[in-house]
Design a protein around this motif. Structure first.
Motif, PDB file in Angstrom:
ATOM      1  N   THR A   1       0.818  -1.215   0.000  1.00  0.00           N
ATOM      2  CA  THR A   1       0.000   0.000   0.000  1.00  0.00           C
ATOM      3  C   THR A   1       0.850   1.263   0.000  1.00  0.00           C
ATOM      4  OG1 THR A   1      -1.756  -1.201   1.147  1.00  0.00           O
ATOM      5  CG2 THR A   1      -1.844   1.211   1.204  1.00  0.00           C
ATOM      6  N   PRO A   2       1.903   1.357   0.848  1.00  0.00           N
ATOM      7  CA  PRO A   2       2.751   2.554   0.762  1.00  0.00           C
ATOM      8  C   PRO A   2       3.421   2.719  -0.600  1.00  0.00           C
ATOM      9  CG  PRO A   2       3.130   1.454   2.834  1.00  0.00           C
ATOM     10  CD  PRO A   2       2.257   0.553   2.014  1.00  0.00           C
ATOM     11  N   PHE A   3       3.807   1.610  -1.243  1.00  0.00           N
ATOM     12  CA  PHE A   3       4.430   1.709  -2.561  1.00  0.00           C
ATOM     13  C   PHE A   3       3.433   2.235  -3.590  1.00  0.00           C
ATOM     14  CE2 PHE A   3       5.628  -0.082  -6.700  1.00  0.00           C
ATOM     15  CZ  PHE A   3       6.866   0.494  -6.831  1.00  0.00           C
ATOM     16  N   ALA A   4       2.200   1.741  -3.542  1.00  0.00           N
ATOM     17  CA  ALA A   4       1.164   2.222  -4.465  1.00  0.00           C
ATOM     18  C   ALA A   4       0.892   3.711  -4.227  1.00  0.00           C
ATOM     19  CB  ALA A   4      -0.111   1.403  -4.293  1.00  0.00           C
ATOM     20  N   LEU A   5       0.920   4.114  -2.959  1.00  0.00           N
ATOM     21  CA  LEU A   5       0.719   5.530  -2.642  1.00  0.00           C
ATOM     22  C   LEU A   5       1.850   6.389  -3.191  1.00  0.00           C
ATOM     23  CD1 LEU A   5      -1.059   7.563  -1.170  1.00  0.00           C
ATOM     24  CD2 LEU A   5       0.311   7.159   0.864  1.00  0.00           C
ATOM     25  N   PHE A   6       3.093   5.881  -3.111  1.00  0.00           N
ATOM     26  CA  PHE A   6       4.223   6.638  -3.649  1.00  0.00           C
ATOM     27  C   PHE A   6       4.161   6.726  -5.175  1.00  0.00           C
ATOM     28  CE2 PHE A   6       8.687   7.245  -4.900  1.00  0.00           C
ATOM     29  CZ  PHE A   6       8.918   8.440  -4.246  1.00  0.00           C
ATOM     30  N   VAL A   7       3.743   5.652  -5.827  1.00  0.00           N
ATOM     31  CA  VAL A   7       3.594   5.679  -7.291  1.00  0.00           C
ATOM     32  C   VAL A   7       2.512   6.676  -7.686  1.00  0.00           C
ATOM     33  CG1 VAL A   7       2.867   4.307  -9.291  1.00  0.00           C
ATOM     34  CG2 VAL A   7       4.492   3.360  -7.667  1.00  0.00           C
ATOM     35  N   LEU A   8       1.401   6.682  -6.939  1.00  0.00           N
ATOM     36  CA  LEU A   8       0.345   7.645  -7.212  1.00  0.00           C
ATOM     37  C   LEU A   8       0.847   9.082  -7.017  1.00  0.00           C
ATOM     38  CD1 LEU A   8      -2.653   8.109  -7.878  1.00  0.00           C
ATOM     39  CD2 LEU A   8      -3.071   8.056  -5.409  1.00  0.00           C
TER      40      LEU A   8
ATOM     41  N   GLY B   1       1.920  14.885 -13.561  1.00  0.00           N
ATOM     42  CA  GLY B   1       0.792  15.659 -14.077  1.00  0.00           C
ATOM     43  C   GLY B   1       0.928  17.136 -13.755  1.00  0.00           C
ATOM     44  N   LEU B   2       1.400  17.444 -12.550  1.00  0.00           N
ATOM     45  CA  LEU B   2       1.625  18.840 -12.171  1.00  0.00           C
ATOM     46  C   LEU B   2       2.716  19.466 -13.030  1.00  0.00           C
ATOM     47  CD1 LEU B   2       0.960  21.127 -10.171  1.00  0.00           C
ATOM     48  CD2 LEU B   2       2.774  20.216  -8.716  1.00  0.00           C
ATOM     49  N   TYR B   3       3.767  18.693 -13.318  1.00  0.00           N
ATOM     50  CA  TYR B   3       4.840  19.190 -14.187  1.00  0.00           C
ATOM     51  C   TYR B   3       4.285  19.499 -15.583  1.00  0.00           C
ATOM     52  CZ  TYR B   3       8.984  19.292 -17.082  1.00  0.00           C
ATOM     53  OH  TYR B   3       9.924  19.664 -17.993  1.00  0.00           O
ATOM     54  N   ALA B   4       3.491  18.563 -16.119  1.00  0.00           N
ATOM     55  CA  ALA B   4       2.920  18.780 -17.453  1.00  0.00           C
ATOM     56  C   ALA B   4       1.995  19.996 -17.461  1.00  0.00           C
ATOM     57  CB  ALA B   4       2.167  17.525 -17.904  1.00  0.00           C
TER      58      ALA B   4
ATOM     59  N   HIS C   1       9.893  22.791 -13.232  1.00  0.00           N
ATOM     60  CA  HIS C   1      10.665  21.947 -12.306  1.00  0.00           C
ATOM     61  C   HIS C   1      10.551  22.475 -10.877  1.00  0.00           C
ATOM     62  CE1 HIS C   1      12.475  19.200 -15.131  1.00  0.00           C
ATOM     63  NE2 HIS C   1      12.926  20.191 -15.877  1.00  0.00           N
ATOM     64  N   LEU C   2      10.582  23.788 -10.712  1.00  0.00           N
ATOM     65  CA  LEU C   2      10.484  24.373  -9.382  1.00  0.00           C
ATOM     66  C   LEU C   2       9.117  24.103  -8.755  1.00  0.00           C
ATOM     67  CD1 LEU C   2      11.791  26.126  -7.186  1.00  0.00           C
ATOM     68  CD2 LEU C   2      10.822  28.106  -8.343  1.00  0.00           C
ATOM     69  N   VAL C   3       8.048  24.239  -9.526  1.00  0.00           N
ATOM     70  CA  VAL C   3       6.702  23.966  -9.015  1.00  0.00           C
ATOM     71  C   VAL C   3       6.599  22.508  -8.574  1.00  0.00           C
ATOM     72  CG1 VAL C   3       4.280  23.750  -9.731  1.00  0.00           C
ATOM     73  CG2 VAL C   3       5.571  25.799 -10.289  1.00  0.00           C
ATOM     74  N   THR C   4       7.135  21.602  -9.382  1.00  0.00           N
ATOM     75  CA  THR C   4       7.078  20.178  -9.046  1.00  0.00           C
ATOM     76  C   THR C   4       7.942  19.870  -7.838  1.00  0.00           C
ATOM     77  OG1 THR C   4       6.775  19.769 -11.399  1.00  0.00           O
ATOM     78  CG2 THR C   4       7.280  17.875 -10.029  1.00  0.00           C
ATOM     79  N   ALA C   5       9.102  20.504  -7.723  1.00  0.00           N
ATOM     80  CA  ALA C   5       9.979  20.268  -6.574  1.00  0.00           C
ATOM     81  C   ALA C   5       9.329  20.745  -5.284  1.00  0.00           C
ATOM     82  CB  ALA C   5      11.317  20.966  -6.784  1.00  0.00           C
ATOM     83  N   VAL C   6       8.647  21.879  -5.320  1.00  0.00           N
ATOM     84  CA  VAL C   6       7.954  22.378  -4.126  1.00  0.00           C
ATOM     85  C   VAL C   6       6.835  21.411  -3.728  1.00  0.00           C
ATOM     86  CG1 VAL C   6       6.445  24.224  -3.290  1.00  0.00           C
ATOM     87  CG2 VAL C   6       8.566  24.778  -4.460  1.00  0.00           C
ATOM     88  N   PHE C   7       6.113  20.892  -4.716  1.00  0.00           N
ATOM     89  CA  PHE C   7       5.072  19.900  -4.423  1.00  0.00           C
ATOM     90  C   PHE C   7       5.672  18.655  -3.779  1.00  0.00           C
ATOM     91  CE2 PHE C   7       2.989  15.989  -5.925  1.00  0.00           C
ATOM     92  CZ  PHE C   7       1.787  16.101  -5.254  1.00  0.00           C
ATOM     93  N   LEU C   8       6.765  18.146  -4.339  1.00  0.00           N
ATOM     94  CA  LEU C   8       7.384  16.932  -3.796  1.00  0.00           C
ATOM     95  C   LEU C   8       7.966  17.165  -2.410  1.00  0.00           C
ATOM     96  CD1 LEU C   8       9.011  15.518  -7.032  1.00  0.00           C
ATOM     97  CD2 LEU C   8       7.104  14.541  -5.753  1.00  0.00           C
ATOM     98  N   ALA C   9       8.504  18.349  -2.167  1.00  0.00           N
ATOM     99  CA  ALA C   9       9.002  18.661  -0.824  1.00  0.00           C
ATOM    100  C   ALA C   9       7.840  18.707   0.167  1.00  0.00           C
ATOM    101  CB  ALA C   9       9.745  19.993  -0.835  1.00  0.00           C
ATOM    102  N   GLY C  10       6.722  19.245  -0.239  1.00  0.00           N
ATOM    103  CA  GLY C  10       5.535  19.253   0.622  1.00  0.00           C
ATOM    104  C   GLY C  10       5.036  17.849   0.914  1.00  0.00           C
TER     105      GLY C  10
END
Length: 173
Positions: free
Chosen positions: A99-106, A113-116, A141-150
Motif C-alpha cells: 500500500t505505501p508503494f502504491a501511494l508513492f507511485v500515485l 501531471g503537475l509538471y505537465a 521543475h520548481l513547481v514540481t519540486a515544491v510539491f514533492l518537498a511538501g
C-alpha cells in the motif's frame, strides 16, 4: 562675429530691433522618406505582428530535450527528498509495503501531471500571451519540486518519533 575674449553674455547673437521677428511660423520642410534598398532576398523568421500567420518557431526535439534538462536538478532533489521521507514513513509503519508503494507511485504520477500542467501554462502564458521564448523548464521543475518537498514533509509528519523530536527541538526555543 565678436571677439572670443569677451564674456559669454557679450558673445550672443544680436536680435533685430523690435517689430521684426526673424522666426517664421508654419511647418518644417521635410524631404521625401527614403527607403533602404534590400541587400538580399527576404528570409522569413516566423516572427512579426500579433495575429499574423507567423509564430515563434518551435525548437527541434534535441533542443527541447536540452531545455528540459535545465532545472531538472530541482525536481530530482524534491523527488529524492520525498523518496527518503516516504521510505522512513513506510519502514516506521512496520506493515506490508504494498500500500505505501502504491501511494508513492500515485504521488509520482500526480507530480508528473503537475509538471505537465506547469509546462502547458508556461507555454500559454509565456509564449502565446507574452510572445516570449522559453529558454528552460526551470519554472515547471520548481513547481514540481515544491510539491514533492511538501509531500515529503507530509510523510514526516506521520512518523511519531519525528514529530516528538520536532516538538522537543521547538520547545528549546
Amino acid at each position: 562675429m565678436t571677439d572670443q575674449r569677451e564674456p559669454w553674455a557679450e558673445r550672443t547673437v544680436e536680435m533685430p530691433p523690435e517689430g521684426q521677428n526673424p522666426f517664421r511660423s508654419g511647418r518644417a520642410q521635410v524631404g521625401p522618406a527614403r527607403r533602404a534598398e534590400p541587400t538580399g532576398p527576404h528570409i522569413p523568421t516566423g516572427t512579426g505582428w500579433p495575429g499574423e500567420t507567423g509564430s515563434i518557431p518551435r525548437p527541434v526535439f534535441s533542443e527541447e530535450l536540452r531545455l528540459f534538462r535545465r532545472g531538472a536538478r530541482l525536481m530530482l532533489t524534491g523527488a529524492l527528498f520525498a523518496f527518503v521521507c516516504w521510505g522512513l514513513w513506510a519502514i516506521s509503519d512496520g506493515g506490508n509495503l504494498g500500500t505505501p508503494f502504491a501511494l508513492f507511485v500515485l504521488t509520482g504520477l500526480v507530480a508528473l501531471g503537475l509538471y505537465a500542467l506547469a509546462r502547458v501554462v508556461g507555454r500559454v502564458v509565456w509564449e502565446k500571451q507574452l510572445g516570449r521564448v522559453r529558454r528552460s523548464a526551470r519554472g515547471a521543475h520548481l513547481v514540481t519540486a515544491v510539491f514533492l518537498a511538501g509531500v515529503g514533509i507530509a510523510y514526516l509528519r506521520q512518523i511519531d518519533w519525528v514529530v516528538s523530536a520536532w516538538s522537543w527541538f521547538a520547545g528549546l526555543f
